[in-house]
Scaffold this active site. Sequence first.
Site, PDB file in Angstrom:
ATOM      1  N   GLY A  11      22.949  45.082  38.348  1.00  0.00           N
ATOM      2  CA  GLY A  11      22.757  43.685  38.747  1.00  0.00           C
ATOM      3  C   GLY A  11      21.329  43.456  39.217  1.00  0.00           C
ATOM      4  N   ARG A  72      23.815  46.161  31.241  1.00  0.00           N
ATOM      5  CA  ARG A  72      24.750  47.269  31.461  1.00  0.00           C
ATOM      6  C   ARG A  72      24.870  47.956  30.103  1.00  0.00           C
ATOM      7  NH1 ARG A  72      26.219  46.331  37.131  1.00  0.00           N
ATOM      8  NH2 ARG A  72      26.153  44.108  37.394  1.00  0.00           N
ATOM      9  N   ASP A 103      23.906  52.129  42.545  1.00  0.00           N
ATOM     10  CA  ASP A 103      24.412  53.505  42.439  1.00  0.00           C
ATOM     11  C   ASP A 103      24.747  53.907  41.002  1.00  0.00           C
ATOM     12  OD1 ASP A 103      26.524  51.739  42.492  1.00  0.00           O
ATOM     13  OD2 ASP A 103      27.835  53.028  43.680  1.00  0.00           O
ATOM     14  N   THR A 125      19.588  46.440  44.958  1.00  0.00           N
ATOM     15  CA  THR A 125      20.887  45.783  44.825  1.00  0.00           C
ATOM     16  C   THR A 125      21.112  44.930  46.070  1.00  0.00           C
ATOM     17  OG1 THR A 125      23.293  46.125  44.856  1.00  0.00           O
ATOM     18  CG2 THR A 125      21.973  47.950  45.647  1.00  0.00           C
ATOM     19  N   ILE A 126      21.672  43.738  45.903  1.00  0.00           N
ATOM     20  CA  ILE A 126      21.830  42.868  47.075  1.00  0.00           C
ATOM     21  C   ILE A 126      22.916  43.373  48.026  1.00  0.00           C
ATOM     22  CG2 ILE A 126      20.995  40.807  45.850  1.00  0.00           C
ATOM     23  CD1 ILE A 126      23.962  39.833  45.858  1.00  0.00           C
ATOM     24  N   ASP A 127      23.783  44.278  47.527  1.00  0.00           N
ATOM     25  CA  ASP A 127      24.953  44.686  48.316  1.00  0.00           C
ATOM     26  C   ASP A 127      24.647  45.592  49.509  1.00  0.00           C
ATOM     27  OD1 ASP A 127      26.537  43.254  46.622  1.00  0.00           O
ATOM     28  OD2 ASP A 127      27.211  44.979  45.446  1.00  0.00           O
ATOM     29  N   ASP A 129      24.663  48.762  49.542  1.00  0.00           N
ATOM     30  CA  ASP A 129      25.782  49.720  49.537  1.00  0.00           C
ATOM     31  C   ASP A 129      25.356  51.136  49.153  1.00  0.00           C
ATOM     32  OD1 ASP A 129      25.163  49.165  46.919  1.00  0.00           O
ATOM     33  OD2 ASP A 129      27.224  48.858  46.251  1.00  0.00           O
ATOM     34  N   ARG A 162      37.119  20.793  59.774  1.00  0.00           N
ATOM     35  CA  ARG A 162      37.840  21.656  58.846  1.00  0.00           C
ATOM     36  C   ARG A 162      37.532  23.122  59.088  1.00  0.00           C
ATOM     37  NH1 ARG A 162      36.267  18.226  53.616  1.00  0.00           N
ATOM     38  NH2 ARG A 162      38.057  16.840  53.562  1.00  0.00           N
ATOM     39  N   GLY A 170      29.994  41.388  47.495  1.00  0.00           N
ATOM     40  CA  GLY A 170      30.267  42.664  48.175  1.00  0.00           C
ATOM     41  C   GLY A 170      31.612  43.207  47.732  1.00  0.00           C
ATOM     42  N   ARG A 171      31.595  43.916  46.579  1.00  0.00           N
ATOM     43  CA  ARG A 171      32.858  44.460  46.051  1.00  0.00           C
ATOM     44  C   ARG A 171      33.350  45.627  46.905  1.00  0.00           C
ATOM     45  NH1 ARG A 171      30.515  43.918  40.595  1.00  0.00           N
ATOM     46  NH2 ARG A 171      29.529  45.858  41.185  1.00  0.00           N
ATOM     47  N   ARG A 243      39.213  24.669  53.467  1.00  0.00           N
ATOM     48  CA  ARG A 243      38.518  24.574  52.178  1.00  0.00           C
ATOM     49  C   ARG A 243      37.853  25.916  51.879  1.00  0.00           C
ATOM     50  NH1 ARG A 243      40.925  20.486  52.007  1.00  0.00           N
ATOM     51  NH2 ARG A 243      40.185  18.363  51.661  1.00  0.00           N
ATOM     52  N   ILE A 250      24.435  32.337  43.069  1.00  0.00           N
ATOM     53  CA  ILE A 250      23.225  31.858  43.770  1.00  0.00           C
ATOM     54  C   ILE A 250      22.722  32.928  44.737  1.00  0.00           C
ATOM     55  CG2 ILE A 250      23.745  29.366  43.602  1.00  0.00           C
ATOM     56  CD1 ILE A 250      24.240  29.506  46.678  1.00  0.00           C
ATOM     57  N   GLN A 251      23.626  33.831  45.123  1.00  0.00           N
ATOM     58  CA  GLN A 251      23.231  34.907  46.057  1.00  0.00           C
ATOM     59  C   GLN A 251      22.264  35.900  45.417  1.00  0.00           C
ATOM     60  OE1 GLN A 251      27.006  36.214  48.455  1.00  0.00           O
ATOM     61  NE2 GLN A 251      27.684  35.154  46.623  1.00  0.00           N
ATOM     62  N   ARG A 252      22.245  35.949  44.095  1.00  0.00           N
ATOM     63  CA  ARG A 252      21.387  36.914  43.399  1.00  0.00           C
ATOM     64  C   ARG A 252      19.978  36.388  43.151  1.00  0.00           C
ATOM     65  NH1 ARG A 252      24.212  39.848  39.253  1.00  0.00           N
ATOM     66  NH2 ARG A 252      25.596  41.321  40.272  1.00  0.00           N
TER      67      ARG A 252
HETATM   68  P1  ATP Z   1      24.978  47.023  41.048  1.00  0.00           P
HETATM   69  O1  ATP Z   1      25.085  47.695  42.383  1.00  0.00           O
HETATM   70  O2  ATP Z   1      24.160  45.799  41.103  1.00  0.00           O
HETATM   71  O3  ATP Z   1      26.278  46.876  40.324  1.00  0.00           O
HETATM   72  P2  ATP Z   1      24.503  49.396  39.495  1.00  0.00           P
HETATM   73  O4  ATP Z   1      23.263  50.142  39.180  1.00  0.00           O
HETATM   74  O5  ATP Z   1      25.508  50.105  40.361  1.00  0.00           O
HETATM   75  O6  ATP Z   1      24.069  48.018  40.136  1.00  0.00           O
HETATM   76  P3  ATP Z   1      26.204  49.662  37.159  1.00  0.00           P
HETATM   77  O7  ATP Z   1      26.650  48.663  36.172  1.00  0.00           O
HETATM   78  O8  ATP Z   1      27.228  50.440  37.899  1.00  0.00           O
HETATM   79  O9  ATP Z   1      25.191  48.904  38.145  1.00  0.00           O
HETATM   80  O10 ATP Z   1      25.263  50.723  36.405  1.00  0.00           O
HETATM   81  C1  ATP Z   1      24.176  50.286  35.597  1.00  0.00           C
HETATM   82  C2  ATP Z   1      24.094  51.112  34.340  1.00  0.00           C
HETATM   83  O11 ATP Z   1      23.862  52.494  34.690  1.00  0.00           O
HETATM   84  C3  ATP Z   1      25.385  51.168  33.500  1.00  0.00           C
HETATM   85  O12 ATP Z   1      25.511  50.051  32.649  1.00  0.00           O
HETATM   86  C4  ATP Z   1      25.201  52.450  32.716  1.00  0.00           C
HETATM   87  O13 ATP Z   1      24.362  52.253  31.594  1.00  0.00           O
HETATM   88  C5  ATP Z   1      24.450  53.351  33.719  1.00  0.00           C
HETATM   89  N1  ATP Z   1      25.439  54.259  34.353  1.00  0.00           N
HETATM   90  C6  ATP Z   1      26.333  53.959  35.325  1.00  0.00           C
HETATM   91  N2  ATP Z   1      27.094  55.030  35.624  1.00  0.00           N
HETATM   92  C7  ATP Z   1      26.694  56.041  34.826  1.00  0.00           C
HETATM   93  C8  ATP Z   1      27.075  57.401  34.630  1.00  0.00           C
HETATM   94  N3  ATP Z   1      28.066  57.949  35.347  1.00  0.00           N
HETATM   95  N4  ATP Z   1      26.403  58.113  33.702  1.00  0.00           N
HETATM   96  C9  ATP Z   1      25.401  57.577  32.984  1.00  0.00           C
HETATM   97  N5  ATP Z   1      24.989  56.304  33.111  1.00  0.00           N
HETATM   98  C10 ATP Z   1      25.618  55.536  34.006  1.00  0.00           C
END
Ligand code: ATP
Length: 319
Positions: A11, A72, A103, A125-127, A129, A162, A170-171, A243, A250-252
Amino acid sequence: MKRLGVLTSGGDAPGMNAAIRAVVRKCIYHNVEIFGIRNGYQGLIEGNIEQMDVGSVGDIIQRGGTKLYSARSEEFRTEEGQQKGISQLKRFGIEGLIVIGGDGSFRGAQKLTEKGFPCIGVPGTIDNDIAGTDFTIGFDTALNTIIEAIDKIRDTATSHERTYVVEVMGRNAGDLALWAGLADGAESILIPEKPDDMEEVIARLQRGIERGKKHSIIILAEGVGSGIDYCEKIQQAANLETRVTVLGHIQRGGSPTAQDRVLASRLGAKAVDLLLEGKAGRMVGIQNNKLVDHDINEILNVQHSIDEDMYKLSKELSI
Ligand code: ATP
């Protein structure tokens, strides 16, 4: 090393551009060539790679999103996809890669490092995490966007007496909800790390009404469940006109805050330093306002946790 690469993945987060700029300029400062890879790991597999110069990162420090785009890539999760990525990097003579993302992106960087291709991760990442860093790039901007939105919601909540449920991103991590809740004086903060106690939420709402409170704000992290469902539950359980607002993407977006620009600049530059020092498989971070680096593998095995004292304080202040 004489030639490095940089990509953004997962993201997008405000401040990623400032990180790209820092990587590019720091490389050029050290007489190292720097190549930008577009569309994350998918672009890497496809060889969507171009050399960057000082001017190519001009006028982006203040922009949200990512100049290198993000994507992705399912293919990159496979052994074959990773080998294709390494072949492309070799084809361009790139010797080390900086991955700006969350991550998931770090898991990809770790796979490349294990196959002998040195990578450094920059937490974007905005999270917020990711373990091993107090803050990730984008968190502060997203937090400020949420606060601005809640301030506006509060005006209408007060006028109509209200209760508002505001669903924020934040998943798996409740940092955005927790910080926004403290900053905005929310009545209740519901986050994935803490069990949901509806009775307590209702009791707090009732106490506020008895005190003559004209509005109530409940902040819900998306990982807890749907804001719409939660709003209905409150309406039924407390018989209050409720509500819901789902803040969504918009957070991104938006121009990064000063905090995110500075953080991104420091982390991006540090990542270049680490590669030039011969390090690999590390993640850069900030802890107690000092730049640090950690083994990516170790970081990926640590569950991010919220600040328990802050959570406790949020309860104490919303009595
Ligand atoms: P966000 O926290 O915003 O979701 P993120 O980096 O965690 O960001 P993901 O979609 O989990 O986002 O990962 C981004 C890309 O990293 C994936 O589309 C994939 O190409 C690669 N990726 C994720 N996990 C693996 C893995 N275990 N092995 C190899 N590549 C990976």
